[in-house]
Design a protein around this motif. Structure first.
Motif, PDB file in Angstrom:
ATOM      1  N   VAL A 190      55.396  38.957  37.429  1.00 38.75           N
ATOM      2  CA  VAL A 190      54.928  37.713  36.809  1.00 38.75           C
ATOM      3  C   VAL A 190      54.034  36.948  37.783  1.00 38.75           C
ATOM      4  CG1 VAL A 190      55.652  35.468  35.882  1.00 38.75           C
ATOM      5  CG2 VAL A 190      56.873  37.545  35.196  1.00 38.75           C
TER       6      VAL A 190
ATOM      7  N   ILE B 223      54.392  47.242  32.947  1.00 41.43           N
ATOM      8  CA  ILE B 223      53.263  46.334  32.728  1.00 41.43           C
ATOM      9  C   ILE B 223      52.242  47.058  31.868  1.00 41.43           C
ATOM     10  CG2 ILE B 223      51.415  45.013  33.834  1.00 41.43           C
ATOM     11  CD1 ILE B 223      53.245  45.028  36.393  1.00 41.43           C
TER      12      ILE B 223
ATOM     13  N   VAL C 137      57.439  33.188  29.571  1.00 40.70           N
ATOM     14  CA  VAL C 137      58.527  33.983  30.121  1.00 40.70           C
ATOM     15  C   VAL C 137      59.734  33.841  29.194  1.00 40.70           C
ATOM     16  CG1 VAL C 137      60.101  34.312  32.070  1.00 40.70           C
ATOM     17  CG2 VAL C 137      57.690  33.757  32.486  1.00 40.70           C
TER      18      VAL C 137
ATOM     19  N   ALA D  30      56.033  37.751  29.473  1.00 40.05           N
ATOM     20  CA  ALA D  30      57.033  38.496  30.230  1.00 40.05           C
ATOM     21  C   ALA D  30      58.387  38.354  29.547  1.00 40.05           C
ATOM     22  CB  ALA D  30      57.097  37.969  31.659  1.00 40.05           C
TER      23      ALA D  30
ATOM     24  N   ILE E 149      54.567  42.141  30.237  1.00 37.59           N
ATOM     25  CA  ILE E 149      55.483  42.536  31.313  1.00 37.59           C
ATOM     26  C   ILE E 149      56.884  42.586  30.723  1.00 37.59           C
ATOM     27  CG2 ILE E 149      56.465  41.873  33.539  1.00 37.59           C
ATOM     28  CD1 ILE E 149      53.832  40.191  33.939  1.00 37.59           C
ATOM     29  N   THR E 150      57.564  43.725  30.873  1.00 39.55           N
ATOM     30  CA  THR E 150      58.933  43.829  30.383  1.00 39.55           C
ATOM     31  C   THR E 150      59.825  44.435  31.467  1.00 39.55           C
ATOM     32  OG1 THR E 150      58.363  45.952  29.322  1.00 39.55           O
ATOM     33  CG2 THR E 150      58.381  43.984  27.915  1.00 39.55           C
ATOM     34  N   SER E 151      61.095  44.029  31.446  1.00 41.91           N
ATOM     35  CA  SER E 151      62.098  44.561  32.358  1.00 41.91           C
ATOM     36  C   SER E 151      63.393  44.790  31.604  1.00 41.91           C
ATOM     37  CB  SER E 151      62.333  43.611  33.537  1.00 41.91           C
ATOM     38  OG  SER E 151      61.282  43.706  34.477  1.00 41.91           O
TER      39      SER E 151
ATOM     40  N   VAL F  45      60.332  47.581  35.794  1.00 40.18           N
ATOM     41  CA  VAL F  45      59.312  46.704  35.215  1.00 40.18           C
ATOM     42  C   VAL F  45      58.209  47.593  34.644  1.00 40.18           C
ATOM     43  CG1 VAL F  45      58.005  46.324  37.355  1.00 40.18           C
ATOM     44  CG2 VAL F  45      57.921  44.618  35.564  1.00 40.18           C
TER      45      VAL F  45
ATOM     46  N   PHE G  62      60.670  41.946  38.308  1.00 43.97           N
ATOM     47  CA  PHE G  62      60.144  41.152  37.195  1.00 43.97           C
ATOM     48  C   PHE G  62      59.410  39.926  37.741  1.00 43.97           C
ATOM     49  CE2 PHE G  62      61.055  37.894  33.813  1.00 43.97           C
ATOM     50  CZ  PHE G  62      60.408  38.503  32.745  1.00 43.97           C
TER      51      PHE G  62
END
Length: 179
Positions: A172, A152, A76, A108, A157-159, A150, A168
């Motif tokens: 995760v 995926i 993360v 993430a 995973i990106t926000s 978010v 987010f």
């Protein structure tokens, strides 16, 4: 109920991290029993930012140089401007990001943290989002950039920003429950 007691998550941050983007996901993970290791470039406390002002500090658990990605299920990466900008200049941090992606593990990244994904050359052909000023960099690195709370793509995973932290965190935790 998902048992997260065997899950191990690595967070990497340094001075200038966005306070809510480190403490929010970290708390959400710890609250369900995930073991979280915070690694940094130094063992001294690192200081976050909130709204452009100096924020809270936290003492890292480990040095980035001592981290073995094989020991973790997920990575993360909190944002902030200075944090990922400094970390993307650290070869070991970039190697760790690439190692997680190459091993098909959860990665993430929120806000400005996708700079680390770009530096590790792992976004080409992926769908992603970020803070608005990072989106051109993502597109130039080959990502399909979306403006959603978010995004995926497989285990990536990106926000976009602190307001997206609840989504987010859910993403995760859901990815960890599937891992």
């Amino acid at each position: 109920m998902v048992d997260y007691s065997n899950a191990r998550v690595l967070m990497i941050a340094t001075d200038g991290f966005e306070q809510d983007e480190l403490f929010g996901p970290r708390k959400a993970l710890l609250d369900v029993g995930v073991t979280v290791t915070l690694a940094s470039l130094k063992t001294d406390p690192i200081t976050g930012e909130k709204g452009g002002e100096k924020g809270e500090s936290i003492t890292p658990d480990a040095l980035v140089s001592d981290v073995d990605p094989a020991e973790y299920q997920a990575l993360v990466l909190p944002g902030g401007v200075g944090n990922p900008d400094t970390l993307r200049m650290d070869a070991r941090t970039v190697e760790i990001v690439k190692a997680f992606v190459d091993a098909d593990k959860i990665v993430a990244a929120i806000c400005h943290a996708p700079w680390l994904l770009i530096e590790a050359d792992v976004v080409d052909g992926k769908r992603a989002t970020s803070w608005p000023s990072v989106r051109t960099d993502l597109a130039n690195a080959g990502a399909s950039v979306l403006d959603e709370e978010v995004v995926i793509d497989g285990k990536l995973i990106t926000s976009r920003k602190p307001d997206d932290i609840p989504a987010f965190n859910r993403a995760v935790l859901e990815a960890l429950s599937d891992a």
